[in-house]
Enzyme design. Structure first.
Site, PDB file in Angstrom:
ATOM      1  N   ASP A  67      45.034  -0.222  -0.509  1.00  0.00           N
ATOM      2  CA  ASP A  67      45.404   1.171  -0.215  1.00  0.00           C
ATOM      3  C   ASP A  67      44.742   1.678   1.067  1.00  0.00           C
ATOM      4  OD1 ASP A  67      42.813   1.201  -1.270  1.00  0.00           O
ATOM      5  OD2 ASP A  67      43.400   2.160  -3.134  1.00  0.00           O
ATOM      6  N   ASN A 136      39.052   7.497 -13.702  1.00  0.00           N
ATOM      7  CA  ASN A 136      40.185   8.001 -14.502  1.00  0.00           C
ATOM      8  C   ASN A 136      41.177   6.900 -14.857  1.00  0.00           C
ATOM      9  OD1 ASN A 136      41.466   7.510 -12.102  1.00  0.00           O
ATOM     10  ND2 ASN A 136      42.116   9.612 -11.723  1.00  0.00           N
ATOM     11  N   HIS A 138      42.422   4.624 -12.657  1.00  0.00           N
ATOM     12  CA  HIS A 138      43.332   4.173 -11.592  1.00  0.00           C
ATOM     13  C   HIS A 138      42.955   2.782 -11.097  1.00  0.00           C
ATOM     14  CE1 HIS A 138      40.779   6.373  -8.291  1.00  0.00           C
ATOM     15  NE2 HIS A 138      40.588   5.086  -8.130  1.00  0.00           N
ATOM     16  N   GLU A 143      47.236   6.715  -9.671  1.00  0.00           N
ATOM     17  CA  GLU A 143      46.590   7.702 -10.532  1.00  0.00           C
ATOM     18  C   GLU A 143      47.296   7.777 -11.889  1.00  0.00           C
ATOM     19  OE1 GLU A 143      43.812   8.604  -9.580  1.00  0.00           O
ATOM     20  OE2 GLU A 143      43.763   9.938  -7.839  1.00  0.00           O
TER      21      GLU A 143
HETATM   22  C1  GLP Z   1      38.767   4.067  -4.876  1.00  0.00           C
HETATM   23  C2  GLP Z   1      39.684   2.894  -4.561  1.00  0.00           C
HETATM   24  C3  GLP Z   1      39.855   2.013  -5.782  1.00  0.00           C
HETATM   25  C4  GLP Z   1      38.501   1.689  -6.383  1.00  0.00           C
HETATM   26  C5  GLP Z   1      37.836   2.966  -6.839  1.00  0.00           C
HETATM   27  C6  GLP Z   1      36.530   2.739  -7.561  1.00  0.00           C
HETATM   28  O1  GLP Z   1      39.432   5.095  -5.520  1.00  0.00           O
HETATM   29  N1  GLP Z   1      40.968   3.285  -4.095  1.00  0.00           N
HETATM   30  O2  GLP Z   1      40.523   0.814  -5.397  1.00  0.00           O
HETATM   31  O3  GLP Z   1      38.665   0.828  -7.487  1.00  0.00           O
HETATM   32  O4  GLP Z   1      37.630   3.712  -5.646  1.00  0.00           O
HETATM   33  O5  GLP Z   1      35.467   2.974  -6.720  1.00  0.00           O
HETATM   34  P1  GLP Z   1      33.937   2.715  -7.062  1.00  0.00           P
HETATM   35  O6  GLP Z   1      33.768   1.245  -7.054  1.00  0.00           O
HETATM   36  O7  GLP Z   1      33.211   3.387  -5.937  1.00  0.00           O
HETATM   37  O8  GLP Z   1      33.680   3.315  -8.407  1.00  0.00           O
END
Ligand code: GLP
Length: 259
Positions: A67, A136, A138, A143
């Site tokens: 993304d 959440n 995702h 989402e």
């Molecule tokens: C972002 C990314 C996700 C990732 C998520 C979790 O939202 N788009 O791909 O899995 O963060 O992040 P963290 O590892 O900082 O909890």
């Protein structure tokens, strides 16, 4: 679903880096699906260390990131392009042009999303997809209530996701509201998927993902429908699992190193 519960974040990270390196050894021109976020930083550090120590090579591989924020140019310091360059690509031997992210600054993000999806298909789809887990539920930026068969497209970020990612920006208002993300259908076409999650704040959603109903309310729960998923957790992230004893029976925990 293979559920591997590790005593520490460190051993969980080593496990994931090891799975990636093993795949490259078997399949040097693998198409990797890569992720961003705090959890992945240690994975990239570990891969860089293995590259330096063992010479594991990414030169024949390709990568597609999940993304990118809409509105950020690839050289914006908060873009996922910048994250990937700084935390991984600049330190290993990926070939220029073989690492891909969506362009957040594309004139027409709808066209860019379709282009990115087509590029993944043209590459033969993802061989090994690395995933983190949003608090959440995702995956990528899919989402809750995302179509479980979606392709790469534009998604509006929830306020909770914007809040969680605000630490990377100078002010909360700077966090983009839209992103281009691989769809859940795109991710589900990957041959193999490895998801890594750490910490007590992920325990509730980890349990929903693994043991709850398959539901767009928790997009990661769709992974129950994939044939080759490995979920790698630390103790805290695993703490709300009802069938934890069973997972540890099937895959006994790695013993703590002797001190
Ligand atoms: C972002 C990314 C996700 C990732 C998520 C979790 O939202 N788009 O791909 O899995 O963060 O992040 P963290 O590892 O900082 O909890």
């Amino acid at each position: 679903m293979k559920v591997l519960i590790h005593q520490t974040r460190e051993t969980a990270t080593e496990c994931v880096a090891g799975l990636i390196v093993d795949r490259i050894a078997r399949d040097p021109d693998v198409v990797l699906g890569l992720a961003t976020g705090g959890t992945m930083e240690a994975v990239y550090d570990d891969l860089i260390a293995r590259y330096r120590a063992t010479g594991v090579s990414f030169a024949q591989a390709q990568s597609f990131n999940l993304d990118e924020y809409i509105g950020l140019t690839p050289d914006h310091p908060c873009s996922y392009w910048a994250y990937m360059r700084e935390k991984f690509f600049h330190h290993v031997d990926f070939m220029p042009g073989r690492t891909h992210l969506p362009r957040g600054d594309a004139a027409d993000p709808v066209v860019e999303a379709a282009r990115y999806e087509a590029a993944i298909v043209a590459a033969g789809d993802i061989g090994l997809q690395l995933l983190g887990l949003g608090a959440n539920g995702h995956i990528g930026f899919n989402e809750p209530t995302s179509s479980l068969s979606s392709l790469t497209r534009i998604k509006t970020l929830t306020q909770s996701t914007r809040d969680a990612n605000a630490r990377y920006f100078t002010s909360d208002d700077d966090v983009p509201r839209l992103a281009i993300t691989m769809g859940i259908g795109t991710i589900m076409r990957a041959q193999d998927i490895v998801l890594l999650a750490f910490g007590a704040n992920k325990s509730r959603i980890v349990a929903q993902m693994i043991e709850g109903p398959v539901s767009a309310a928790c997009p990661a729960s769709i992974l129950q429908m994939h044939r080759n998923v490995t979920v790698v957790l630390d103790e805290e992230a695993a703490s709300a699992l009802a069938l934890r004893d069973y997972y540890e029976l099937v895959h006994p925990r790695v013993a703590a190193p002797a001190s």
